[in-house]
Design a protein around this motif. Structure first.
Motif, PDB file in Angstrom:
ATOM      1  N   LYS A 128      10.140  -2.304 -11.575  1.00 19.58           N
ATOM      2  CA  LYS A 128      11.354  -2.896 -11.000  1.00 19.58           C
ATOM      3  C   LYS A 128      11.865  -2.054  -9.830  1.00 19.58           C
ATOM      4  CE  LYS A 128      13.138  -5.473 -14.929  1.00 19.58           C
ATOM      5  NZ  LYS A 128      13.996  -5.439 -16.098  1.00 19.58           N
ATOM      6  N   LYS A 129      11.844  -0.729 -10.025  1.00 20.62           N
ATOM      7  CA  LYS A 129      12.349   0.148  -8.965  1.00 20.62           C
ATOM      8  C   LYS A 129      11.466   0.056  -7.716  1.00 20.62           C
ATOM      9  CE  LYS A 129      15.905   1.424 -11.210  1.00 20.62           C
ATOM     10  NZ  LYS A 129      16.246   2.682 -11.853  1.00 20.62           N
ATOM     11  N   ARG A 130      10.151   0.004  -7.934  1.00 25.86           N
ATOM     12  CA  ARG A 130       9.239  -0.156  -6.801  1.00 25.86           C
ATOM     13  C   ARG A 130       9.496  -1.470  -6.083  1.00 25.86           C
ATOM     14  NH1 ARG A 130       3.676   2.728  -7.710  1.00 25.86           N
ATOM     15  NH2 ARG A 130       4.327   4.131  -9.346  1.00 25.86           N
ATOM     16  N   MET A 131       9.767  -2.518  -6.870  1.00 29.32           N
ATOM     17  CA  MET A 131      10.034  -3.828  -6.277  1.00 29.32           C
ATOM     18  C   MET A 131      11.290  -3.784  -5.407  1.00 29.32           C
ATOM     19  SD  MET A 131       8.998  -6.829  -5.769  1.00 29.32           S
ATOM     20  CE  MET A 131       7.550  -6.711  -6.814  1.00 29.32           C
ATOM     21  N   GLU A 132      12.294  -3.029  -5.853  1.00 28.28           N
ATOM     22  CA  GLU A 132      13.508  -2.887  -5.042  1.00 28.28           C
ATOM     23  C   GLU A 132      13.200  -2.219  -3.712  1.00 28.28           C
ATOM     24  OE1 GLU A 132      15.262  -5.116  -7.034  1.00 28.28           O
ATOM     25  OE2 GLU A 132      16.960  -4.033  -6.171  1.00 28.28           O
ATOM     26  N   ILE A 133      12.386  -1.163  -3.780  1.00 30.29           N
ATOM     27  CA  ILE A 133      12.072  -0.439  -2.544  1.00 30.29           C
ATOM     28  C   ILE A 133      11.133  -1.260  -1.654  1.00 30.29           C
ATOM     29  CG2 ILE A 133      11.140   1.715  -1.569  1.00 30.29           C
ATOM     30  CD1 ILE A 133      13.846   1.983  -3.052  1.00 30.29           C
ATOM     31  N   LEU A 134      10.257  -2.044  -2.288  1.00 28.77           N
ATOM     32  CA  LEU A 134       9.412  -2.956  -1.502  1.00 28.77           C
ATOM     33  C   LEU A 134      10.290  -3.918  -0.698  1.00 28.77           C
ATOM     34  CD1 LEU A 134       6.522  -4.148  -0.890  1.00 28.77           C
ATOM     35  CD2 LEU A 134       6.995  -5.794  -2.707  1.00 28.77           C
TER      36      LEU A 134
ATOM     37  N   ALA B 275      10.225   7.558  -3.058  1.00 30.51           N
ATOM     38  CA  ALA B 275      10.862   8.348  -2.002  1.00 30.51           C
ATOM     39  C   ALA B 275      10.080   8.220  -0.697  1.00 30.51           C
ATOM     40  CB  ALA B 275      10.958   9.811  -2.424  1.00 30.51           C
ATOM     41  N   ALA B 276       8.749   8.175  -0.801  1.00 26.95           N
ATOM     42  CA  ALA B 276       7.936   8.016   0.408  1.00 26.95           C
ATOM     43  C   ALA B 276       8.231   6.680   1.072  1.00 26.95           C
ATOM     44  CB  ALA B 276       6.455   8.118   0.059  1.00 26.95           C
ATOM     45  N   GLY B 277       8.379   5.631   0.241  1.00 28.64           N
ATOM     46  CA  GLY B 277       8.723   4.311   0.765  1.00 28.64           C
ATOM     47  C   GLY B 277      10.063   4.355   1.487  1.00 28.64           C
ATOM     48  N   PHE B 278      11.012   5.034   0.896  1.00 30.79           N
ATOM     49  CA  PHE B 278      12.341   5.162   1.496  1.00 30.79           C
ATOM     50  C   PHE B 278      12.263   5.947   2.804  1.00 30.79           C
ATOM     51  CE2 PHE B 278      16.184   7.639   2.157  1.00 30.79           C
ATOM     52  CZ  PHE B 278      17.178   6.674   2.084  1.00 30.79           C
ATOM     53  N   ASN B 279      11.557   7.089   2.764  1.00 31.39           N
ATOM     54  CA  ASN B 279      11.506   7.967   3.936  1.00 31.39           C
ATOM     55  C   ASN B 279      10.845   7.311   5.140  1.00 31.39           C
ATOM     56  OD1 ASN B 279      12.925  10.079   2.791  1.00 31.39           O
ATOM     57  ND2 ASN B 279      11.088  10.915   1.798  1.00 31.39           N
ATOM     58  N   SER B 280       9.958   6.317   4.862  1.00 27.45           N
ATOM     59  CA  SER B 280       9.307   5.639   5.979  1.00 27.45           C
ATOM     60  C   SER B 280      10.312   4.837   6.811  1.00 27.45           C
ATOM     61  CB  SER B 280       8.208   4.719   5.454  1.00 27.45           C
ATOM     62  OG  SER B 280       8.782   3.583   4.843  1.00 27.45           O
ATOM     63  N   LEU B 281      11.478   4.578   6.230  1.00 28.85           N
ATOM     64  CA  LEU B 281      12.492   3.778   6.935  1.00 28.85           C
ATOM     65  C   LEU B 281      13.483   4.648   7.697  1.00 28.85           C
ATOM     66  CD1 LEU B 281      13.241   1.372   3.982  1.00 28.85           C
ATOM     67  CD2 LEU B 281      12.077   0.759   6.098  1.00 28.85           C
ATOM     68  N   VAL B 282      13.540   5.927   7.324  1.00 26.28           N
ATOM     69  CA  VAL B 282      14.558   6.802   7.898  1.00 26.28           C
ATOM     70  C   VAL B 282      14.347   6.944   9.391  1.00 26.28           C
ATOM     71  CG1 VAL B 282      15.435   9.171   7.908  1.00 26.28           C
ATOM     72  CG2 VAL B 282      14.926   8.035   5.740  1.00 26.28           C
ATOM     73  N   GLY B 283      15.432   6.792  10.130  1.00 26.63           N
ATOM     74  CA  GLY B 283      15.362   6.877  11.578  1.00 26.63           C
ATOM     75  C   GLY B 283      16.728   6.591  12.168  1.00 26.63           C
TER      76      GLY B 283
ATOM     77  N   ALA C 274      21.486   0.817   3.690  1.00 24.62           N
ATOM     78  CA  ALA C 274      21.024   0.541   2.330  1.00 24.62           C
ATOM     79  C   ALA C 274      21.802   1.383   1.330  1.00 24.62           C
ATOM     80  CB  ALA C 274      19.534   0.846   2.215  1.00 24.62           C
ATOM     81  N   ILE C 275      22.079   0.779   0.187  1.00 26.43           N
ATOM     82  CA  ILE C 275      22.711   1.504  -0.911  1.00 26.43           C
ATOM     83  C   ILE C 275      21.690   1.545  -2.046  1.00 26.43           C
ATOM     84  CG2 ILE C 275      24.628   1.490  -2.560  1.00 26.43           C
ATOM     85  CD1 ILE C 275      25.596  -0.611   0.007  1.00 26.43           C
ATOM     86  N   LEU C 276      21.377   2.729  -2.523  1.00 27.13           N
ATOM     87  CA  LEU C 276      20.432   2.868  -3.628  1.00 27.13           C
ATOM     88  C   LEU C 276      21.202   3.298  -4.860  1.00 27.13           C
ATOM     89  CD1 LEU C 276      18.571   3.063  -1.062  1.00 27.13           C
ATOM     90  CD2 LEU C 276      17.091   4.550  -2.419  1.00 27.13           C
ATOM     91  N   ASP C 277      21.248   2.414  -5.854  1.00 23.93           N
ATOM     92  CA  ASP C 277      22.026   2.710  -7.052  1.00 23.93           C
ATOM     93  C   ASP C 277      21.113   3.300  -8.133  1.00 23.93           C
ATOM     94  OD1 ASP C 277      23.933   2.914  -8.967  1.00 23.93           O
ATOM     95  OD2 ASP C 277      24.238   0.748  -9.235  1.00 23.93           O
TER      96      ASP C 277
ATOM     97  N   GLU D 200       0.827  -1.205   0.000  1.00 25.42           N
ATOM     98  CA  GLU D 200       0.000   0.000   0.000  1.00 25.42           C
ATOM     99  C   GLU D 200       0.859   1.251   0.000  1.00 25.42           C
ATOM    100  OE1 GLU D 200      -2.966  -0.010   3.148  1.00 25.42           O
ATOM    101  OE2 GLU D 200      -3.821  -1.831   2.247  1.00 25.42           O
ATOM    102  N   LEU D 201       1.878   1.218   0.847  1.00 26.14           N
ATOM    103  CA  LEU D 201       2.792   2.349   0.949  1.00 26.14           C
ATOM    104  C   LEU D 201       3.385   2.685  -0.425  1.00 26.14           C
ATOM    105  CD1 LEU D 201       4.478   4.235   2.896  1.00 26.14           C
ATOM    106  CD2 LEU D 201       6.143   2.385   2.982  1.00 26.14           C
ATOM    107  N   LEU D 202       3.703   1.640  -1.193  1.00 25.37           N
ATOM    108  CA  LEU D 202       4.345   1.856  -2.497  1.00 25.37           C
ATOM    109  C   LEU D 202       3.336   1.872  -3.646  1.00 25.37           C
ATOM    110  CD1 LEU D 202       7.423  -0.299  -1.697  1.00 25.37           C
ATOM    111  CD2 LEU D 202       7.509   2.102  -2.353  1.00 25.37           C
ATOM    112  N   GLN D 203       2.080   1.901  -3.297  1.00 26.33           N
ATOM    113  CA  GLN D 203       0.992   1.920  -4.281  1.00 26.33           C
ATOM    114  C   GLN D 203       1.157   0.806  -5.318  1.00 26.33           C
ATOM    115  OE1 GLN D 203       0.561   5.940  -5.778  1.00 26.33           O
ATOM    116  NE2 GLN D 203       0.629   6.782  -3.729  1.00 26.33           N
ATOM    117  N   MET D 204       1.396  -0.391  -4.784  1.00 29.48           N
ATOM    118  CA  MET D 204       1.529  -1.562  -5.657  1.00 29.48           C
ATOM    119  C   MET D 204       0.353  -2.478  -5.401  1.00 29.48           C
ATOM    120  SD  MET D 204       5.548  -2.253  -4.961  1.00 29.48           S
ATOM    121  CE  MET D 204       5.905  -3.571  -6.108  1.00 29.48           C
TER     122      MET D 204
END
Lengths: 457, 251
Positions: free
Chosen positions: B155-161, B189-197, B171-174, B133-137
């Motif tokens: 593919k990019k969404r799948m990586e972030i999922l 970016a929203a998916g990524f930001n949810s992990l920031v802490g 994490a390294i994001l290429d 849901e977060l990644l709108q998939m």
């Protein structure tokens, strides 16, 4: 690697002193065959005698070297007392899993061709389903057997070994499903071989009347022996109008077995015949599978998975024969080959002139699991009709290091990643097995085999 | 085993196909920090990403990579992953015959084997649903073969999922931003930001400043010819946006 010389015309020079007319008569008598079966055996014995031993000049045998088959040693029947087995005392080395009543509508075990256990769901017997060994069927249902025995192809298409099978058949099953009867679970047949003197000449007949449906699970296994064993089996299938059969086989014979398998199906109007053939064992396998699409709208799916082990040889031939208009055939054969293993795939598509608007598809995919593995793929198209669709393709590949790195970067160990990729390779075939106990069995065998070569990939 | 809190790259020299690409790179990333690495084409960005996870085609000829002070150069990629490293690939491999669901379950198990607590199937499904849901998939993604026939954006969404489900510590994001339209970029970016802490650190590799409008780095580094040419705060990225890479290479 050395190739056997190609000028060897006859691969077997020896004669077998036991394959005589006298022994055909003796076998018929010993089985108590009626005269028509005795005559049929003799007819095919004559054909067997007339046909030359196949050699490298024959297209179908070009790649297979059977010079190591101890042809002269095998006998067509055993005269001395045989050990008595039962469901509670199966021969040593019997590791085949039996299916439960929740998993199958019937289970039959034959050891060296002799029925050791058999059970068919009561409600199916009441509906007129017949499932018994051929010897009994010939005696009890002569009209039915005579109507179908050796009628799946023209006589002039028989070869030395199918003629041998018809003349000297000594075991095999007969299945008859009346009109509109549906089996909701598979019939599970286990063929186990222990004896290394007997020529295991199985002949199986499967007949589905109009609108019937079934899944047949045919399993082949044997004890581990030093001495060579020989299995020469034939399966004839008749799928009536609108009927539907899935035939699943799992061949996991030991490394001492020479295995010849001839299987063919005649598929009538709007009928569906789905093959799923798993080839995992034996020293040498020569397998031919034919779908003859005989009625308009008939369909076939032909799926194969094979695992070519070290020093093993698997030669698979398929025939997609379109004899009627609007027929469809869809074929996918997937092979994994280990270091030192060798596979051959030869796929014939034939579309007759009157079989217009037919659709044929053929794909052979090979995955090399090590160096010095060999896979050959030979398509043969004979298309006479002009309004058809026909596609074919073959590929040979290895485990992709980028895929491995990707999976490993997610925390899967190298062996786990390889296993997952091999499973993924076979999945498009295995997903067509509805019964989990069958697909799981095949997956387990694949996993076991793959585990032995992981460090070579 | 607890997940690594610090990734140190020391004087890293890397060779691939007989050519030296990284020529003495130094960088330290702690959890709680977001670093961005920017650089022109051919500066060594993808080489760095692949080397950190142990791609067999990249050979470290000098220097070291350490997680919490321990060298990981001899570790297989899966051992590095189990220590908390994750790479969101620029070009993820396609794996036919393996469903996303099956793969994520295996990858989660592999992580857990290193780190203790196992998830029940229902907990796992709940987690997946939330992240999808977060990644709108759509949930139908779970039944597709992994990356097989996916569009670039999928593919990019799948990586972030995977990043969101596997929860690595570093994490390294290429170039996750490349090939994404603006809406997809915002979602990713929203998916990524949810992990920031405080327990999460990241190295965001990019060619363009654009992604940094949505992902806020604490540090920005400029990679030129296999070395960090300049480091600074977020203002460095804006400077690059305006002036390009030329002013650094000319220096």
């Amino acid at each position: 690697m050395l190739h056997p010389p190609l000028d060897r015309e006859v691969m077997i020079k020896k004669e077998n002193p036991h394959l005589t007319r006298k022994n055909v008569e003796a076998l018929a008598e010993w089985q108590g065959n009626p005269d028509w079966m005795r005559q049929a055996r003799l007819k095919y014995f004559e054909l067997f005698e007339k046909l030359p031993m196949p050699g490298r000049r024959d297209e179908e045998w070009r790649k297979s070297d059977i010079s190591q088959l101890a042809y002269d040693r095998y006998v067509p029947f055993l005269t001395e007392e045989q050990p008595e087995y039962s469901i509670d005392s199966l021969p040593e080395g019997f590791q085949v899993q039996l299916s439960t009543e929740e998993q199958s509508n019937g289970l039959c075990i034959a050891v060296d061709g002799r029925k050791t256990y058999s059970k068919l769901a009561q409600q199916l017997q009441e509906k007129g389903v017949i499932w018994t060994d051929m010897k009994t069927a010939v005696r009890k249902y002569p009209e039915l057997v005579q109507k179908y025995f050796m009628t799946s192809v023209d006589e002039n298409e028989e070869n030395k070994f199918t003629a041998l099978n018809a003349a000297f058949w000594n075991s095999g099953m007969f299945l008859y499903i009346p009109k509109n009867v549906h089996l909701d679970l598979p019939l599970h047949m286990i063929n186990f071989f222990d004896n290394t003197q007997l020529l295991h000449n199985l002949h199986t007949l499967i007949v589905l009347e109009q609108g019937a449906s079934a899944v047949y699970f045919d399993e082949f296994a044997s004890s581990e022996k030093q001495e060579q064993a020989w299995v020469n089996s034939a399966v004839e299938i008749f799928v009536g109008d609108g009927a539907r059969l899935q035939y699943i086989s799992l061949q996991n014979l030991s490394g001492n077995v020479y295995n010849f398998a001839h299987r063919r199906a005649r598929i009538e109007r709007d009928a569906v015949m789905n093959w799923l053939v798993g080839t995992f064992g034996s020293e040498f396998t020569k397998s031919t599978i034919s779908s003859i699409l005989n009625g308009e709208g008939a369909e076939t799916q032909m799926l194969g998975i094979a695992f070519g082990e070290r020093n093993r040889f698997i030669d698979q031939h398929t025939h997609q024969i379109h004899e009627a208009p609007h027929t469809r055939s869809d074929l996918l054969f997937k092979n994994a080959i280990m270091e030192g293993g060798r596979t051959v795939y030869r796929g014939v598509i034939r579309i007759a002139q009157h079989a217009q608007r037919s659709d044929a598809y053929q794909a052979n995919r090979n995955l090399m699991l090590g160096d010095n593995a060999r896979a050959e793929s030979i398509p043969a198209l004979e298309i006479i009709a002009n309004d058809v669709r026909c596609t074919h393709g073959a590929t040979v590949g290895k485990i992709d290091p980028e895929q491995l790195f990707y999976l490993q970067s997610r925390g899967l160990s190298r062996p786990e990643a390889v296993q997952l990729l091999v499973r993924g390779f076979f999945f498009p075939v295995l997903q067509h097995i509805e019964q989990e106990y069958i697909s799981e069995r095949m997956s387990e065998i694949i996993e076991e085999r793959t585990a032995t070569v992981i460090d070579k990939i | 085993m607890s997940l690594a809190k610090k990734l140190e790259i020391k004087n890293l020299h890397v060779k691939t196909e007989e050519k030296e690409i990284l020529k003495g790179l130094d960088l330290t990333i702690n959890v709680g920090e977001i670093h961005a690495i920017m650089g022109p084409n051919g500066s060594g960005k993808s080489t760095l990403a692949n080397t950190l996870l142990g791609h067999p085609n990249y050979e470290v000829t000098e220097g070291d990579i350490l997680l919490d002070g321990e060298s990981i150069l001899e570790m297989e990629p899966d051992e590095r992953a189990k220590r908390g490293l994750f790479l969101a690939f620029q070009y993820p491999a396609e794996i036919p015959g393996v469903s996303v669901m099956n793969f994520l379950r295996l990858a989660t198990k592999a992580r857990v084997n290193g780190n203790g607590q196992e998830m029940s199937i229902s907990e796992f499904r709940k987690l997946l649903k939330e992240k999808l849901e977060l990644l709108q998939m759509d949930e139908s993604f779970l039944n597709r073969y992994l990356n097989d026939g996916f569009s670039g954006g999928e593919k990019k969404r799948m990586e972030i999922l995977q990043l969101a489900v596997l929860k690595p510590s570093i994490a390294i994001l290429d170039e996750t931003d490349s090939g994404l339209d603006i809406d997809a970029l915002k979602t990713v970016a929203a998916g990524f930001n949810s992990l920031v802490g405080p327990d999460f650190g990241a190295l965001v590799i990019t060619h363009y400043q654009r992604i940094l409008n949505y992902i806020k780095p604490n540090f920005v580094h400029i990679l030129v010819d296999g070395k960090i040419a300049k480091s600074g705060g977020p203002e460095l990225a804006l400077h690059l946006e305006e002036h390009g890479y030329a002013w650094i290479t000319e220096k």
